[in-house]
Design an enzyme around this catalytic site. Structure first.
Site, PDB file in Angstrom:
ATOM      1  CE1 TYR A  57      -0.584  -7.349   2.158  1.00 62.20           C
ATOM      2  CE2 TYR A  57       0.603  -5.272   1.991  1.00 62.20           C
ATOM      3  CZ  TYR A  57       0.354  -6.553   1.532  1.00 62.20           C
ATOM      4  OH  TYR A  57       1.030  -7.030   0.440  1.00 62.20           O
ATOM      5  CD  GLU A  79      -9.401   6.704   7.408  1.00 59.30           C
ATOM      6  OE1 GLU A  79      -9.263   7.766   6.760  1.00 59.30           O
ATOM      7  OE2 GLU A  79      -8.607   5.750   7.322  1.00 59.30           O
ATOM      8  CB  VAL A 144      -1.063   1.201  13.711  1.00 63.10           C
ATOM      9  CG1 VAL A 144      -1.000   2.711  13.888  1.00 63.10           C
ATOM     10  CG2 VAL A 144      -2.343   0.649  14.321  1.00 63.10           C
ATOM     11  CE1 TYR A 233       7.403  -5.510   0.909  1.00 63.69           C
ATOM     12  CE2 TYR A 233       8.657  -3.518   1.332  1.00 63.69           C
ATOM     13  CZ  TYR A 233       8.252  -4.517   0.461  1.00 63.69           C
ATOM     14  OH  TYR A 233       8.698  -4.527  -0.841  1.00 63.69           O
ATOM     15  CE1 TYR A 243       9.246   0.257   4.763  1.00 64.04           C
ATOM     16  CE2 TYR A 243      10.202  -1.870   5.319  1.00 64.04           C
ATOM     17  CZ  TYR A 243       9.138  -0.995   5.352  1.00 64.04           C
ATOM     18  OH  TYR A 243       7.980  -1.354   5.988  1.00 64.04           O
TER      19      TYR A 243
END
Length: 406
Positions: A57, A79, A144, A233, A243
């Site tokens: 996202y 990365e 993040v 989420y 979750y």
């Protein structure tokens, strides 16, 4: 120049290499799929920071921000560069492709590679905003997902865990064998113990998001009307034990509490807003690590098909609300809800029925396994239509130069 023919090598949902051309095509496809702006952005466009900009996202926030809102500003991710033996991470190649898109669109984006949790990187971003973007930030999107965080004040390092709270939890999950066939298994996850909850909240809660806002405020960089959103989420009752009611759920609750506190403060200081944005299900590198999520997402796709709303469409809607092109609408908890298409009673009842019926023998008829498998591979640049995987491809792609101005 390093050129190789790349074939996918993976351990479950984790791939060892990424395909540069495939990753670039994924970004281009996302751009093509994103709806254009309601109206052409005025002037230079709003100054935005996206923290966690190279995947999932967060990447959708950058692409939608560019196309839908005409943003400029600073994008932050973490990365790994290519080496002689290994390709770069997929996010490295996606970032290079996103930089190309920004230049083609005439938008000035700076891409930084580093630890978003560190104060040094926060100060680096603030310096760039002062020198290059007029000393103001209009919007900050925080996305993040990380396994660890070092607290800049204490030096303590915290580690997040995926565990239920209170008792062990047994759930169905989806795995693929070496031939790519789906298998439904039951797995049991031990409950959180000791300081697991506190450690996870320290990594995935709202502390670092608030620290970003604090750092910008101290430097006087918050524009009047500044808005910020942390992407989150909630998900289905089918996955809530691991979750929403688990250690990650505790972190999400902390994130939402942080949003409410920031919203009150920013309203007083700069007539600003802070919200969490609750997004719908998607196949991401983070989500595939959560027990049960892969099966749930495949079943959801089986129910909805193309009616699933992709991340870039959801983020286009969020940018409309952040920029004022549409009203900023929140629920009773102060959350922007972009997940209603997933959590309607009708959809959840259909997914629940398939969940109950899902076995190794039935799952191919109940879930869209071909779609899910392809989505996982696309995370690493494989199985992307239009890419010649028999051709050698350059792997030593450079990180976008911060000195390049469009």
């Amino acid at each position: 120049m390093s050129e190789r023919v790349l074939t996918p090598r993976n351990r479950g949902f984790l791939f060892l290499d990424a395909h540069p051309t495939g990753c670039a095509r994924v970004v281009a496809d996302m751009w093509d799929a994103c709806p254009g702006p309601v109206a052409a952005p005025e002037g230079d466009g709003p100054v935005a920071l996206v923290i966690g900009s190279s995947a999932g996202y967060g990447l959708a926030a950058v692409v939608a921000g560019l196309k839908r809102a005409g943003i400029r500003g600073v994008m932050v991710s973490f990365e790994k560069a290519p080496t002689e033996r290994r390709t770069a991470t997929a996010g490295w190649y996606r970032t290079a492709a996103t930089a190309d898109l920004a230049r083609a669109a005439g938008r000035d984006l700076v891409f930084l590679n580093g630890d978003a949790f560190s104060d040094d990187l926060k100060d680096q971003v603030a310096d760039i905003v002062e020198r290059r973007f007029g000393g103001r930030v209009d919007h900050l999107v925080y996305s993040v997902a990380a396994p660890r965080r070092t607290d800049p004040d204490t030096g303590a390092t915290y580690a997040s865990v995926l565990k239920p709270v209170g008792a062990a939890h047994r759930t169905k999950t989806l795995v693929f064998d070496d031939q790519g066939s789906g298998e439904v298994r039951e797995v049991e996850t031990a409950p959180a113990e000791g300081d697991d909850v506190e450690q996870t909240v320290a990594v995935m809660g709202g502390a670092d998001w608030e620290r970003w806002v604090d750092r910008l405020a101290v430097r006087g960089l918050l524009a009047e009307g500044f808005s910020t959103a942390a992407l989150s989420y909630i998900g289905s009752p089918l996955t809530s034990a691991i979750y929403r009611r688990g250690t990650i759920g505790a972190a999400k609750a902390h994130l939402e509490a942080t949003a409410r506190a920031l919203d009150e403060r920013l309203g007083k200081e700069v007539r600003g807003r802070a919200v969490t944005s609750v997004n719908g299900a998607a196949v991401t590198q983070s989500s595939t690590a959560i027990p049960g999520i892969a099966l749930y997402t495949g079943l959801l796709r089986g129910v909805l098909g193309a009616a699933m709303v992709p991340p870039v469409d959801q983020l286009a809607a969020l940018w409309d609300q952040l920029t004022g092109a549409a009203p900023l609408t929140v629920d009773d908890e102060g959350r922007v809800r972009l997940d209603s298409w997933e959590l309607s009673d009708e959809v959840q009842a259909a997914v629940a029925a398939r969940w109950e019926a899902a076995t190794t023998g039935t799952v191919a008829d109940l879930a869209d396994l071909d779609w899910f498998r392809a989505e996982v591979r696309r995370l690493y640049g494989f199985s992307v239509p239009g890419v010649d995987y028999a051709a050698a491809v350059r792997t030593d792609v450079a990180w976008p130069s911060a000195s390049a101005v469009s």
